[in-house]
Design an enzyme around this catalytic site. Structure first.
Site, mmCIF file in Angstrom:
data_model
loop_
_atom_site.group_PDB
_atom_site.id
_atom_site.type_symbol
_atom_site.label_atom_id
_atom_site.label_comp_id
_atom_site.label_asym_id
_atom_site.label_seq_id
_atom_site.Cartn_x
_atom_site.Cartn_y
_atom_site.Cartn_z
ATOM 1 N N GLY A 155 0.736 -1.149 -0.050
ATOM 2 C CA GLY A 155 -0.153 0.048 0.130
ATOM 3 C C GLY A 155 0.832 1.380 0.056
ATOM 4 O O GLY A 155 1.928 1.339 -0.585
ATOM 5 N N GLU A 156 0.361 2.457 0.684
ATOM 6 C CA GLU A 156 1.212 3.689 0.617
ATOM 7 C C GLU A 156 1.030 4.422 -0.500
ATOM 8 O O GLU A 156 1.179 5.518 -0.575
ATOM 9 C CB GLU A 156 2.551 3.335 1.251
ATOM 10 C CG GLU A 156 2.600 2.897 2.543
ATOM 11 C CD GLU A 156 4.180 2.601 2.782
ATOM 12 O OE1 GLU A 156 4.380 1.878 4.069
ATOM 13 O OE2 GLU A 156 4.913 3.014 2.093
ATOM 14 N N GLY A 157 1.134 3.709 -1.605
ATOM 15 C CA GLY A 157 1.116 4.300 -3.086
ATOM 16 C C GLY A 157 2.475 3.757 -3.765
ATOM 17 O O GLY A 157 2.676 4.525 -4.589
#
Length: 352
Positions: free
Chosen positions: A317-319
Site C-alpha cells: 500500500g502507501e502508494g
C-alpha cells in the site's frame, strides 16, 4: 470546495481524435507496430485523457490518505491502531517505502489525515482534513454517517484540486490505515457481488484462524448494515473508511480535470469501485499499476475491466505501486514524444 455532483458532471469522455493521432504516430515510430505492447496502449490512453495527441508528464504527485477503522476492535489483524499515526509520521520524515519510490519517480508526496484516531504531531507538510477520529465499528453498525461519507469524498476532491493549481499531469493514489483491508473487502464483496471469502485476504499477514475470523466479522458487518450495492455512498458509509472515501474523491476530481489516475493496490482499487459506481466514465481515466498479493485485488480489477501493468507480489500500500506505475506512464509518453519516426530516421519501413 467543488461538490460531488458538480465534479461528476465535469468528467469528460476520452478524446477519440487525440487517441487516433497518437495511435497513428505509434505506428510510424521506428519499431514494428505493437512491439512495445502495453507501453503503446498506455500512451494512447494518456492521449485520450489529456486530450493531447502527444501527452506530457512532467508534474507528478502521489496523494496518500490516512484513516483509522473502528473495526480493529474486533481483533481482525496483528497491528495496533497507533501504527497508522506512526506511519504518517514516517511518511512526513521521508523514511517509508513510498517516499523512496516517489523520489525515484520524481513525484511529490502529499499526505493527508482524513480520519486518524490519534492527533498527529504538527508538521508543515501534513494536511489535516479529519472527518472524524476514525470510523465506528462496522461490525456493530454503520462505519460513518451519510454526511461523513459525502464529506470524505468531497475532501478528496478538494485535496486534488489544490494540487492541480500547483501543476499536475498525473496523480498516483495511496493509503494508510490499520484495518483498511477489512473495509476494502466489505466494499468489494458488496459492489462485485462476490462472496466475502473470495475477496478477503491476509492483510498485513494473519494466519488461517485469524482469516476465518476476519471473514466472519465482514459477513456480520454486511448483514447488520445491509449496504445497498446500487448506492455507492451508502456502501461507503456503512462499511467503508474515511481515507477510502477521500481516495474516491481524488480520482473523480482528477478525472474532471483530464488528469490520469494511477491506482496502487487493493485499498485504492476498492476506492475506485466506489468512484466508478458514482461515475462509470471514470474507469477510462484509471491506470492499474499492479496486481497485489491480496486475494480480492484481481477480482476487483477484473470487475472494473482494468489490466494491471505489473505483478510483483506487492501488498504494502502507501502508494508504492502507484509510484512504479507513474514511472511506466511517463516512459510511455516519452516513447511517443521522443522516438523518431521512420521518415525522420531514414529507416525503411516494412514492405507491404
Amino acid at each position: 470546495m467543488t461538490s460531488l455532483s458538480a465534479i461528476i458532471d465535469l468528467i469528460p469522455s476520452l478524446d477519440k481524435e487525440a487517441m487516433t493521432q497518437a495511435r497513428a504516430r505509434q505506428d510510424r515510430l521506428t519499431k514494428p507496430p505493437g512491439s512495445l505492447g502495453r507501453l503503446e496502449e498506455l500512451s494512447i490512453q494518456l492521449a485520450g485523457i489529456q486530450s493531447k495527441p502527444v501527452p506530457q508528464i512532467t508534474n507528478k504527485a502521489i496523494i496518500t490518505l490516512a484513516g483509522d477503522h473502528g473495526v480493529v476492535a474486533e481483533k481482525i489483524g496483528n497491528w495496533p491502531q497507533e501504527v497508522t499515526a506512526q506511519m504518517v509520521a514516517n511518511f512526513l520524515s521521508g523514511g517509508a517505502a513510498v517516499n523512496v519510490l516517489a523520489r525515484q519517480a520524481g513525484a511529490r508526496l502529499i499526505v493527508a489525515d482524513l480520519g486518524v484516531a490519534a492527533e498527529p504531531k504538527s508538521h508543515p507538510k501534513l494536511l489535516i482534513k479529519k472527518v472524524a477520529p476514525g470510523t465506528r465499528n462496522m461490525a456493530q453498525g454503520p462505519a460513518m454517517t451519510p454526511a461523513q461519507a459525502l464529506k470524505a469524498v468531497e475532501t478528496g476532491i478538494e485535496i486534488v484540486e489544490a494540487e492541480i493549481k500547483k501543476g499536475l499531469d498525473i496523480v498516483g493514489v495511496g493509503d494508510m490505515g490499520i484495518g483498511n483491508t477489512t473495509a476494502s473487502s466489505a466494499i468489494s464483496a458488496v459492489l462485485t457481488g462476490k462472496a466475502v471469502a473470495e475477496v478477503t485476504g491476509r492483510g498485513t499477514g494473519i494466519d488461517d484462524k485469524q482469516l476465518a475470523h476476519k471473514i466472519k466479522v465482514i459477513e456480520r458487518a454486511i448483514s447488520i448494515n445491509k449496504p445497498d450495492p446500487t448506492q455507492p455512498l451508502d456502501v461507503l458509509a456503512k462499511v467503508g473508511g474515511f481515507e477510502i472515501g477521500g481516495l474516491a474523491g481524488v480520482m473523480l476530481g482528477a478525472a474532471a480535470h483530464r488528469i490520469p489516475v494511477v491506482l496502487d493496490g487493493f485499498i485504492t482499487s476498492a476506492a475506485a469501485l466506489i468512484a466508478t459506481a458514482l461515475c462509470p466514465k471514470l474507469r477510462e481515466f484509471l491506470i492499474a499499476s499492479h496486481v497485489s498479493a491480496e486475494a480480492g485485488h484481481p477480482i476487483v480489477l477484473e470487475h472494473m475491466g482494468l489490466k494491471p501493468l505489473l505483478n510483483l507480489g506487492m501488498r504494502l500500500g502507501e502508494g508504492t505501486g502507484a509510484a512504479l506505475g507513474i514511472v511506466l506512464a511517463e516512459a510511455s509518453a516519452r516513447i511517443l514524444a521522443e522516438m523518431a519516426t521512420f521518415s525522420e530516421a531514414g529507416v525503411s519501413e516494412k514492405e507491404s
